[in-house]
Design an enzyme around this catalytic site. Structure first.
Site: not given
Lengths: 360, 360
Positions: A236, A240, A244, A247
């Protein structure tokens, strides 16, 4: 059976997707190197599937222990984690002991972190039994536990040897859990694959009716997308972070309501709607696309309105997010369906989006 | 100042050894990437050195927090670890926060594991202030905590960005701690370098008198040997296990007496004598060499007799060692000074060696 590979160099591992995938002795035999296995499960999944899995593995000549965790996100903490270590040590489990996570995301995250930390790392297999864990937490190696001040704040990047996504375990999955998993499936379409998003719009009724062919396609495509992203960025540092989407808002909702009050997928569903709204207010997503996302979240049986936590409280909670950088909140937003953009947002516009969270 | 590099590919890091190494702003500036630093120390070392270190780092324009742990191996557990996470979260520390371990092995192990686990990994610097941590735990990336049923049972392999071994911190080190560190120095000679072992025999009085030139040589050579071994085998699949010479017995003594009763180095000192005795009984080490090891351990001010824990108890504790394989105890033994051999031992001969542990 469908087999995917998550390509991570010498940590590459297979995901096997299909009905009764967890009864497949051959991949288990290949993945289990030692003589001892600890199956970690919970009080709901354990009684349904643990004995069958243990039987399959005993058939390979292994010693199998079973450790049952209490069920629920509220137990995803240091104290419960420690009970896994207690069991491992009480049974004199050594460095070659394989841990198998049999259950949903909570079981997978805790078992994975236990495997990462026990004797500084033992082998680990995932048998995810919820849609959420099959499409999300079984790919990517994120493991961890919650802290009272933040979700998944303590953990490790740790890859499994094998993932067995057994579709037949979805038959016992409650409807709200199916919906929660669908939030991540929708997310994969929204950030990465407009055609898949359209396919989901057409097939959501079938998916919610647990049509096996439709579910298989949704799970395989989700795992493919997530694998592709993770293979580019295991820890991450960059791309990556797009996983999210929804999120940043979602984690704030979960933390603000107290872990366990909202399902993770429910919070992410609302989070995606908020992220879409913010994208629209920033002039980069059409009103039509915002509505498409809202409708798809709704069609998956998910809530579409955030809880009334208050604007300031939401912002404070979002600043604690792991993706924050020196107090700056980084959002994953959209520039159209299937096209992500990572960016910050002016506070005044963010507050507009969060007006739906205002305490009445 | 002497600089060594532990060669681990993209995780290679420097160790800087010398008087006042911890005041060196340049390497700190290079190693600290974010804006925030948490110094983790303990109640003994903190009052002596934390403010000076904080001042140096504040001079680089960083925000510095200090977290003070209770002192002692008995606090190297999950509860104390969690207090580090509490402080990190209370200060809204993000993924770029650097953790600095200022203290001995316990502080280093706990801080390293906290760094490995906080948000799944943040940067980490070691400022070891004991001889033991300078020659041992600062090289190799082993981090972790104890479990009531075993030492270092929970942890991670996690490499620091930088190690600053400041010789001047040894001035305040109690004599028994100096001795404890010397056990690992002796170990490096015993398993890997006969000439260094002889040098230690000649220079032990100087070392115990904290002669700076002698200490520098002993620390540099120890770190070199350990770096060489670790670079060949980061995660302890093979040769790295030789660093456990004396530790299989030593860990059993520590666990059996209750953590904190014996210093780690004291237990390792006796452990090396037991391992030498076992090597001799297996016909691979001369009586003269057993005596040389005994004498050198004694000259370092270390105990030479194990506690009377009982033979069965010792064997049971040794089976719990992380290096055990399905209940088989693997020993690191000697075939002469400077020459290791990893092997199992017949129970009857092991019991002979352990006769000195018999309850009277």
């Amino acid at each position: 059976m469908n087999t995917l590979h998550v390509a991570l160099g010498d940590r590459t591992y297979p995901i096997i997707i299909g009905s009764n995938a967890s009864h497949a002795a051959e991949p288990l035999q290949k993945a289990i190197i030692g003589k001892t296995v600890l199956i970690v499960t919970n009080t709901i999944v354990g009684p349904l599937y643990a004995e069958q899995l243990a039987k399959t593995i005993r058939g390979l000549g292994k010693t199998v222990h079973i450790h049952t965790l209490p069920t629920g996100e509220e137990y995803k903490n240091l104290e419960t984690l420690n009970t896994i270590f207690d069991t491992l040590l009480a049974n004199q489990c050594d460095r070659k002991t394989t841990l198998i996570a049999l259950g949903g995301g909570v079981v997978g995250d805790m078992t994975g972190f236990a495997a990462a930390s026990y004797m500084r790392g033992v082998p680990f297999i995932q048998v995810p039994t919820t849609l959420l864990s099959q499409v999300d937490s079984s790919v990517g190696g994120k493991t961890g536990i919650n802290h009272p001040m933040g979700k998944n704040m303590i953990g490790a990047f740790y890859q499994p040897q094998l993932v067995l996504a057994d579709l037949s375990t979805l038959n016992t999955l409650p409807g709200n859990e199916l919906s929660a998993g669908m939030a991540e499936v929708i997310k994969h379409g929204a950030i990465y694959d407009a055609a898949f998003f359209s396919w989901l719009e057409d097939n959501m009724p079938k998916l919610m009716a647990k049509d096996e062919a439709a579910l298989t396609h949704a799970i395989v495509r989700s795992c493919e997308i997530k694998s592709e992203v993770v293979a580019q960025d295991e820890k991450e540092g960059g791309i990556r972070a797009i996983l999210n989407f929804g999120h940043t808002f979602g984690h704030a909702i979960e933390a603000g309501m107290g872990y366990g009050a909202w399902l993770h997928g429910e919070a992410v569903g609302v989070g995606m709607i908020l992220a879409a709204d913010l994208s629209h207010r920033l002039g980069q997503l059409s009103a039509t696309d915002v509505t498409r996302i809202q409708n798809l979240v709704k069609a998956a049986g998910l809530p579409t309105e955030p809880p009334k936590l208050g604007i300031d409280k939401m912002i404070e909670l979002m600043k604690l997010d792991k993706k924050s950088d020196a107090g700056q909140i980084k959002f994953v937003l959209l520039e159209g369906i299937g096209k992500y953009k990572i960016q910050t947002a002016p506070k005044i516009i963010l507050r507009e989006t969060l007006r739906v969270c205002e305490v009445i």
